[in-house]
Design a protein around this motif. Structure first.
Motif, PDB file in Angstrom:
ATOM      1  N   GLY A 220     -55.618  42.716 -24.016  1.00  0.00           N
ATOM      2  CA  GLY A 220     -55.475  43.012 -25.438  1.00  0.00           C
ATOM      3  C   GLY A 220     -54.615  42.042 -26.205  1.00  0.00           C
ATOM      4  O   GLY A 220     -54.850  41.799 -27.387  1.00  0.00           O
ATOM      5  N   ARG A 221     -53.614  41.465 -25.541  1.00  0.00           N
ATOM      6  CA  ARG A 221     -52.741  40.509 -26.239  1.00  0.00           C
ATOM      7  C   ARG A 221     -53.545  39.287 -26.678  1.00  0.00           C
ATOM      8  O   ARG A 221     -53.427  38.823 -27.810  1.00  0.00           O
ATOM      9  CB  ARG A 221     -51.572  40.103 -25.346  1.00  0.00           C
ATOM     10  N   ASP A 222     -54.417  38.780 -25.797  1.00  0.00           N
ATOM     11  CA  ASP A 222     -55.270  37.639 -26.163  1.00  0.00           C
ATOM     12  C   ASP A 222     -56.250  38.006 -27.274  1.00  0.00           C
ATOM     13  O   ASP A 222     -56.517  37.198 -28.169  1.00  0.00           O
ATOM     14  CB  ASP A 222     -56.045  37.134 -24.945  1.00  0.00           C
ATOM     15  N   ILE A 223     -56.791  39.212 -27.204  1.00  0.00           N
ATOM     16  CA  ILE A 223     -57.714  39.688 -28.240  1.00  0.00           C
ATOM     17  C   ILE A 223     -56.989  39.745 -29.586  1.00  0.00           C
ATOM     18  O   ILE A 223     -57.518  39.312 -30.616  1.00  0.00           O
ATOM     19  CB  ILE A 223     -58.295  41.075 -27.868  1.00  0.00           C
ATOM     20  N   ALA A 224     -55.774  40.278 -29.586  1.00  0.00           N
ATOM     21  CA  ALA A 224     -54.997  40.390 -30.822  1.00  0.00           C
ATOM     22  C   ALA A 224     -54.694  39.008 -31.402  1.00  0.00           C
ATOM     23  O   ALA A 224     -54.836  38.787 -32.613  1.00  0.00           O
ATOM     24  CB  ALA A 224     -53.701  41.155 -30.559  1.00  0.00           C
ATOM     25  N   GLU A 225     -54.277  38.084 -30.555  1.00  0.00           N
ATOM     26  CA  GLU A 225     -54.000  36.716 -31.024  1.00  0.00           C
ATOM     27  C   GLU A 225     -55.260  36.073 -31.587  1.00  0.00           C
ATOM     28  O   GLU A 225     -55.217  35.390 -32.612  1.00  0.00           O
ATOM     29  CB  GLU A 225     -53.432  35.868 -29.892  1.00  0.00           C
ATOM     30  N   HIS A 226     -56.399  36.309 -30.936  1.00  0.00           N
ATOM     31  CA  HIS A 226     -57.667  35.760 -31.406  1.00  0.00           C
ATOM     32  C   HIS A 226     -58.022  36.334 -32.783  1.00  0.00           C
ATOM     33  O   HIS A 226     -58.495  35.603 -33.663  1.00  0.00           O
ATOM     34  CB  HIS A 226     -58.782  36.048 -30.394  1.00  0.00           C
ATOM     35  N   ALA A 227     -57.790  37.618 -32.974  1.00  0.00           N
ATOM     36  CA  ALA A 227     -58.070  38.245 -34.269  1.00  0.00           C
ATOM     37  C   ALA A 227     -57.199  37.624 -35.364  1.00  0.00           C
ATOM     38  O   ALA A 227     -57.707  37.251 -36.428  1.00  0.00           O
ATOM     39  CB  ALA A 227     -57.846  39.752 -34.196  1.00  0.00           C
ATOM     40  N   CYS A 228     -55.900  37.495 -35.108  1.00  0.00           N
ATOM     41  CA  CYS A 228     -54.995  36.898 -36.096  1.00  0.00           C
ATOM     42  C   CYS A 228     -55.398  35.462 -36.411  1.00  0.00           C
ATOM     43  O   CYS A 228     -55.471  35.068 -37.586  1.00  0.00           O
ATOM     44  CB  CYS A 228     -53.550  36.938 -35.588  1.00  0.00           C
ATOM     45  N   ASP A 229     -55.681  34.678 -35.368  1.00  0.00           N
ATOM     46  CA  ASP A 229     -56.062  33.278 -35.570  1.00  0.00           C
ATOM     47  C   ASP A 229     -57.388  33.156 -36.306  1.00  0.00           C
ATOM     48  O   ASP A 229     -57.529  32.346 -37.229  1.00  0.00           O
ATOM     49  CB  ASP A 229     -56.163  32.546 -34.223  1.00  0.00           C
TER      50      ASP A 229
ATOM     51  N   GLU B 164     -66.100  52.204 -36.837  1.00  0.00           N
ATOM     52  CA  GLU B 164     -67.004  51.994 -35.701  1.00  0.00           C
ATOM     53  C   GLU B 164     -66.213  51.411 -34.532  1.00  0.00           C
ATOM     54  O   GLU B 164     -65.572  50.371 -34.658  1.00  0.00           O
ATOM     55  CB  GLU B 164     -68.133  51.038 -36.079  1.00  0.00           C
ATOM     56  N   LEU B 165     -66.267  52.101 -33.400  1.00  0.00           N
ATOM     57  CA  LEU B 165     -65.497  51.702 -32.220  1.00  0.00           C
ATOM     58  C   LEU B 165     -66.227  50.645 -31.400  1.00  0.00           C
ATOM     59  O   LEU B 165     -67.457  50.679 -31.283  1.00  0.00           O
ATOM     60  CB  LEU B 165     -65.215  52.930 -31.354  1.00  0.00           C
ATOM     61  N   HIS B 166     -65.443  49.742 -30.812  1.00  0.00           N
ATOM     62  CA  HIS B 166     -65.975  48.676 -29.955  1.00  0.00           C
ATOM     63  C   HIS B 166     -65.075  48.562 -28.735  1.00  0.00           C
ATOM     64  O   HIS B 166     -63.863  48.440 -28.880  1.00  0.00           O
ATOM     65  CB  HIS B 166     -65.975  47.328 -30.696  1.00  0.00           C
ATOM     66  N   GLY B 167     -65.658  48.595 -27.546  1.00  0.00           N
ATOM     67  CA  GLY B 167     -64.888  48.475 -26.317  1.00  0.00           C
ATOM     68  C   GLY B 167     -65.330  47.290 -25.494  1.00  0.00           C
ATOM     69  O   GLY B 167     -66.287  46.593 -25.835  1.00  0.00           O
ATOM     70  N   ARG B 168     -64.589  47.073 -24.390  1.00  0.00           N
ATOM     71  CA  ARG B 168     -64.837  45.950 -23.477  1.00  0.00           C
ATOM     72  C   ARG B 168     -64.899  44.621 -24.232  1.00  0.00           C
ATOM     73  O   ARG B 168     -65.785  43.801 -24.028  1.00  0.00           O
ATOM     74  CB  ARG B 168     -66.108  46.167 -22.672  1.00  0.00           C
ATOM     75  N   LEU B 169     -63.939  44.459 -25.132  1.00  0.00           N
ATOM     76  CA  LEU B 169     -63.923  43.261 -25.963  1.00  0.00           C
ATOM     77  C   LEU B 169     -63.520  42.028 -25.181  1.00  0.00           C
ATOM     78  O   LEU B 169     -62.682  42.088 -24.285  1.00  0.00           O
ATOM     79  CB  LEU B 169     -62.940  43.424 -27.122  1.00  0.00           C
ATOM     80  N   ASP B 170     -64.119  40.925 -25.558  1.00  0.00           N
ATOM     81  CA  ASP B 170     -63.637  39.610 -25.168  1.00  0.00           C
ATOM     82  C   ASP B 170     -63.637  38.794 -26.459  1.00  0.00           C
ATOM     83  O   ASP B 170     -63.995  39.296 -27.525  1.00  0.00           O
ATOM     84  CB  ASP B 170     -64.490  38.992 -24.056  1.00  0.00           C
ATOM     85  N   LYS B 171     -63.231  37.552 -26.373  1.00  0.00           N
ATOM     86  CA  LYS B 171     -63.126  36.747 -27.592  1.00  0.00           C
ATOM     87  C   LYS B 171     -64.480  36.569 -28.277  1.00  0.00           C
ATOM     88  O   LYS B 171     -64.561  36.562 -29.507  1.00  0.00           O
ATOM     89  CB  LYS B 171     -62.487  35.393 -27.289  1.00  0.00           C
ATOM     90  N   ASN B 172     -65.550  36.462 -27.500  1.00  0.00           N
ATOM     91  CA  ASN B 172     -66.879  36.286 -28.100  1.00  0.00           C
ATOM     92  C   ASN B 172     -67.328  37.527 -28.865  1.00  0.00           C
ATOM     93  O   ASN B 172     -67.826  37.420 -29.991  1.00  0.00           O
ATOM     94  CB  ASN B 172     -67.918  35.928 -27.032  1.00  0.00           C
ATOM     95  N   THR B 173     -67.162  38.709 -28.254  1.00  0.00           N
ATOM     96  CA  THR B 173     -67.597  39.922 -28.957  1.00  0.00           C
ATOM     97  C   THR B 173     -66.714  40.185 -30.177  1.00  0.00           C
ATOM     98  O   THR B 173     -67.216  40.622 -31.217  1.00  0.00           O
ATOM     99  CB  THR B 173     -67.616  41.159 -28.035  1.00  0.00           C
ATOM    100  N   LEU B 174     -65.426  39.884 -30.065  1.00  0.00           N
ATOM    101  CA  LEU B 174     -64.542  40.043 -31.222  1.00  0.00           C
ATOM    102  C   LEU B 174     -64.947  39.079 -32.334  1.00  0.00           C
ATOM    103  O   LEU B 174     -64.953  39.447 -33.510  1.00  0.00           O
ATOM    104  CB  LEU B 174     -63.079  39.852 -30.838  1.00  0.00           C
TER     105      LEU B 174
END
Length: 159
Positions: A94-103, A140-150
């Motif tokens: 999740g930390r990488d996902i969060a950083e990717h969202a901010c960036d 709308e909920l989304h699970g099993r996220l990676d950088k591509n799906t985000l």
């Protein structure tokens, strides 16, 4: 619009909402939800009015608004992207996902993109622990996220 007219409109509508709901048992939360629905956020100018009408201190009302992450003190973007920051999501990247969202959005938490399209907010559990990391776009909920799906979710929000 004149700032005083806007403040007057906020005050007038706030007092009307409080008058409609103050007889409810535990009226503060329903009133705050109604204010957010009316304005898109809970205006700072409304808090002293709500406190006075409910015979509460300003600190009590402010404390409730700031305690619940659903209440905003400023207008949000057209879309709201919430990224789960709870332990299960953090353990699953999740930390990488969060950083990717901010960036990707070029904003930090509680900020809105300059074009007004997306507000980024942290949330501390979406109830998708078994398919972490998770996010929510406009409910709308989304699970099993990676950088591509985000990235796909962000592209959808920016359209």
């Amino acid at each position: 619009m004149n700032v005083h007219v806007k403040a007057d409109a906020v005050a007038e509508r706030t007092l009307a909402i409080v008058a409609e709901m103050k007889r409810l048992e535990g009226p503060l939360l329903p009133i705050l939800h109604a204010l957010q629905e009316e304005f898109g956020y809970v205006p700072e100018a409304a808090l002293p009015l709500v406190a006075s009408e409910l015979n509460l201190s300003r600190a009590e009302v402010h404390g409730v608004v700031t305690f619940y992450h659903e209440f905003r003190n400023h207008p949000a973007g057209r879309h709201t992207l919430r990224i789960c920051r709870a332990e299960a999501c953090q353990a699953m990247g999740g930390r990488d996902i969060a950083e990717h969202a901010c960036d990707s959005l070029g904003v930090d938490w509680h900020e809105t993109t300059p074009d007004g399209k997306v507000t980024l907010e942290p949330v501390y559990c979406l109830g998708l622990c078994s398919i972490a990391p998770a996010a929510q776009l406009d409910g709308e909920l989304h699970g099993r996220l990676d950088k591509n799906t985000l990235s796909e979710i962000i592209r959808e929000a920016r359209r």
